[in-house]
Design an enzyme around this catalytic site. Structure first.
Site, PDB file in Angstrom:
ATOM      1  N   ARG A  55       0.837  -1.202   0.000  1.00 31.47           N
ATOM      2  CA  ARG A  55       0.000   0.000   0.000  1.00 31.47           C
ATOM      3  C   ARG A  55       0.876   1.257   0.000  1.00 31.47           C
ATOM      4  O   ARG A  55       0.480   2.315  -0.466  1.00 31.47           O
ATOM      5  CB  ARG A  55      -0.949   0.010   1.204  1.00 31.47           C
ATOM      6  CG  ARG A  55      -2.073   1.049   1.041  1.00 31.47           C
ATOM      7  CD  ARG A  55      -3.039   1.079   2.216  1.00 31.47           C
ATOM      8  NE  ARG A  55      -2.480   1.726   3.376  1.00 31.47           N
ATOM      9  CZ  ARG A  55      -2.406   1.183   4.590  1.00 31.47           C
ATOM     10  NH1 ARG A  55      -2.852  -0.029   4.807  1.00 31.47           N
ATOM     11  NH2 ARG A  55      -1.878   1.847   5.594  1.00 31.47           N
ATOM     12  N   TYR A 109     -14.976  16.223 -17.355  1.00 26.55           N
ATOM     13  CA  TYR A 109     -15.564  14.878 -17.348  1.00 26.55           C
ATOM     14  C   TYR A 109     -16.637  14.825 -16.256  1.00 26.55           C
ATOM     15  O   TYR A 109     -16.434  15.351 -15.154  1.00 26.55           O
ATOM     16  CB  TYR A 109     -14.437  13.874 -17.084  1.00 26.55           C
ATOM     17  CG  TYR A 109     -14.884  12.465 -16.868  1.00 26.55           C
ATOM     18  CD1 TYR A 109     -15.670  11.814 -17.816  1.00 26.55           C
ATOM     19  CD2 TYR A 109     -14.508  11.761 -15.725  1.00 26.55           C
ATOM     20  CE1 TYR A 109     -16.074  10.498 -17.620  1.00 26.55           C
ATOM     21  CE2 TYR A 109     -14.893  10.456 -15.527  1.00 26.55           C
ATOM     22  CZ  TYR A 109     -15.684   9.833 -16.473  1.00 26.55           C
ATOM     23  OH  TYR A 109     -16.077   8.536 -16.275  1.00 26.55           O
ATOM     24  N   ASP A 182      -5.936  17.711 -15.622  1.00 27.29           N
ATOM     25  CA  ASP A 182      -6.215  16.375 -16.153  1.00 27.29           C
ATOM     26  C   ASP A 182      -5.747  16.364 -17.607  1.00 27.29           C
ATOM     27  O   ASP A 182      -6.328  17.023 -18.466  1.00 27.29           O
ATOM     28  CB  ASP A 182      -7.722  16.103 -16.035  1.00 27.29           C
ATOM     29  CG  ASP A 182      -8.119  14.714 -16.532  1.00 27.29           C
ATOM     30  OD1 ASP A 182      -7.370  14.131 -17.340  1.00 27.29           O
ATOM     31  OD2 ASP A 182      -9.184  14.230 -16.122  1.00 27.29           O
ATOM     32  N   LYS A 207      -6.961   5.188 -20.498  1.00 28.72           N
ATOM     33  CA  LYS A 207      -7.165   5.683 -21.867  1.00 28.72           C
ATOM     34  C   LYS A 207      -5.895   5.503 -22.699  1.00 28.72           C
ATOM     35  O   LYS A 207      -5.460   4.386 -22.892  1.00 28.72           O
ATOM     36  CB  LYS A 207      -7.623   7.152 -21.797  1.00 28.72           C
ATOM     37  CG  LYS A 207      -8.777   7.397 -20.802  1.00 28.72           C
ATOM     38  CD  LYS A 207     -10.004   6.642 -21.192  1.00 28.72           C
ATOM     39  CE  LYS A 207     -11.264   6.928 -20.390  1.00 28.72           C
ATOM     40  NZ  LYS A 207     -11.226   6.889 -18.958  1.00 28.72           N
TER      41      LYS A 207
HETATM   42  C1  PLP Z   1     -10.823  13.199 -18.988  1.00 29.23           C
HETATM   43  C2  PLP Z   1     -11.072  12.088 -18.033  1.00 29.23           C
HETATM   44  N1  PLP Z   1     -10.563  12.186 -16.796  1.00 29.23           N
HETATM   45  C3  PLP Z   1     -10.757  11.203 -15.882  1.00 29.23           C
HETATM   46  C4  PLP Z   1     -11.497  10.090 -16.186  1.00 29.23           C
HETATM   47  C5  PLP Z   1     -11.710   9.051 -15.133  1.00 29.23           C
HETATM   48  O1  PLP Z   1     -10.892   7.965 -15.347  1.00 29.23           O
HETATM   49  P1  PLP Z   1     -11.217   6.478 -14.830  1.00 29.23           P
HETATM   50  O2  PLP Z   1     -12.426   6.014 -15.567  1.00 29.23           O
HETATM   51  O3  PLP Z   1      -9.965   5.725 -15.118  1.00 29.23           O
HETATM   52  O4  PLP Z   1     -11.504   6.591 -13.359  1.00 29.23           O
HETATM   53  C6  PLP Z   1     -12.043   9.937 -17.461  1.00 29.23           C
HETATM   54  C7  PLP Z   1     -12.820   8.730 -17.803  1.00 29.23           C
HETATM   55  O5  PLP Z   1     -13.466   8.656 -18.818  1.00 29.23           O
HETATM   56  C8  PLP Z   1     -11.832  10.975 -18.411  1.00 29.23           C
HETATM   57  O6  PLP Z   1     -12.340  10.906 -19.645  1.00 29.23           O
END
Ligand code: PLP
Length: 391
Positions: A55, A109, A182, A207
């Site tokens: 962890r 998102y 992000d 992704k």
């Molecule tokens: C731009 C973006 N940030 C964060 C996330 C969240 O990622 P996760 O699904 O791996 O938790 C997504 C998921 O689609 C996303 O498109």
């Protein structure tokens, strides 16, 4: 030793000798032993490098963290069990010694919006959404809210807006807040937000970085100032990525730049093809000279790399027509997520932004006729042929 004891201990904890494996092994052990207990004590105390409990740190996951630090140019990283776990950990890190207030881009998102409004707000973290591409509005929000943290996406999901990262970083810094970016849609091939003044960069590695639709994971890459807090929070909260997912992500990253170049090129072709199609009302794509953020895009994104997402609106279409269009697709995969080797398509009103109130979706510009395509690495002619027959 009796057979019951042998079954537990015999053959285990074999060292690989002098040989160095050419790829990072999957270290599944939850804990580690040393010749002498004093060594373990020093590792526990963080006075010596080493592993004691997964962890806190795991060799496979650590290798992935070092890899993404090299790509993003940060000081250290924390790999997490999902992109959302990474986002939450980054925001909590930013707020640890700062006012519990967040200014966030309006175009985010859906789950990131929910993290702020449904999870953090009830815990006393106030947040304000603002059009981050409008620098005047962003400046006003910063001076009114005086946040501890600012959250934005390099290229927003799903409308592909691109904020002026350098100016927003400057404004965030003078407000004493931390900027969390992000970078999932842009990837470090296109933009390295820490070089533009961000404090922490987050990815859903699910992704483009992992890229094959078989991993759920996230990562935070941080500057020097936030790294200790990031890891300390994680040691207690435990949002960490497991070694098997870390291995798969590293394996995926080996080809990430090649995949991304191809996916960006395919997306460019798809966007310009859609722009002249009679069934299409509007295409959202950063290469469009009429894009609302065209000036920032020219400065921030490398020529020819505009990301591999194309969002588009179908003429005179609502949910029923969109569903019929999606059902007719034979190659492009009808599934949520993005960034995989195969082309994927989805309907944000049904998926990524489903839980938002219709009014909030409308405010964000996510209409009932909007679909989002993630270009894969296939031959672009095959993607176009599939779209053509379905449209
Ligand atoms: C731009 C973006 N940030 C964060 C996330 C969240 O990622 P996760 O699904 O791996 O938790 C997504 C998921 O689609 C996303 O498109």
């Amino acid at each position: 030793m009796k057979i019951h004891t042998q079954a537990v201990h015999a053959g285990d904890r074999k060292k690989p000798g002098e040989a160095i494996p050419v790829t990072t092994p999957i270290h599944t052990a939850a804990s580690y032993i040393y010749e002498r207990i004093e060594q373990l004590d020093r590792v526990f105390a963080q006075e010596a490098d080493g592993y004691c409990y997964s962890r806190y740190d795991n060799p496979t996951t650590h290798a992935l963290e070092d890899l993404v630090v090299a790509l993003e140019g940060g000081h250290g990283a924390l790999a997490c069990a999902s992109g959302m776990a990474a986002l939450e950990t980054a925001v909590l890190t930013a707020l640890t010694d700062r006012p519990k207030r967040v200014v966030a881009a309006q175009a985010l998102y859906g789950a990131t919006v929910r993290l702020l409004t449904n999870v953090l707000e009830p815990l006393g973290v106030e947040s304000r959404m603002v059009d981050i591409c409008d620098l005047e509005a962003a400046g006003r929000a910063l001076s009114e809210v005086r946040p501890g943290c600012v959250v934005m996406e390099t290229i927003s999901n799903p409308l592909l807006r691109v904020g002026n990262l350098d100016r927003i970083a400057e404004m965030t810094r003078s407000a004493g807040a931390a900027l969390v970016v992000d970078n999932t849609f842009a990837t470090p091939l296109m933009v390295r937000p820490l070089e533009h003044g961000a404090h922490m960069v987050v990815h859903s590695v699910t992704k483009y970085l992992a890229g094959h639709g078989d991993v759920l994971g996230g990562i935070v890459v941080s500057d020097d100032a936030h790294y200790q807090t990031l890891r300390a929070l994680s040691r207690t909260r435990g949002p960490v990525l497991g070694p098997f997912e870390s291995y798969l992500t590293m394996r995926g990253i080996k080809t990430f730049a090649l995949r991304m170049e191809r996916q960006c090129a395919n997306a460019c072709r798809v966007a310009s093809w859609l722009a002249t199609h009679p069934a299409i009302e509007r295409v959202h794509f950063p290469a469009d000279p009429a894009h609302p953020d065209a000036a920032t895009i020219r400065r921030l994104l490398p020529a020819g790399l505009y990301g591999a997402i194309v969002s588009f609106e179908l003429k005179d279409a609502g949910r029923e027509e969109i569903f019929a269009f999606l059902d007719r697709l034979k190659l492009v995969v009808r599934a949520t997520s993005l960034g995989d080797v195969h082309s994927m398509i989805l309907y944000p009103a049904m998926s990524s932004h489903r839980d938002l109130a219709p009014k909030q979706r409308e405010r964000m510009g996510i209409g009932d006729n909007l679909v989002r395509l993630s270009a894969g690495i296939e031959a672009v002619e095959d993607i176009l042929a599939d779209l053509e027959q379905a449209l």
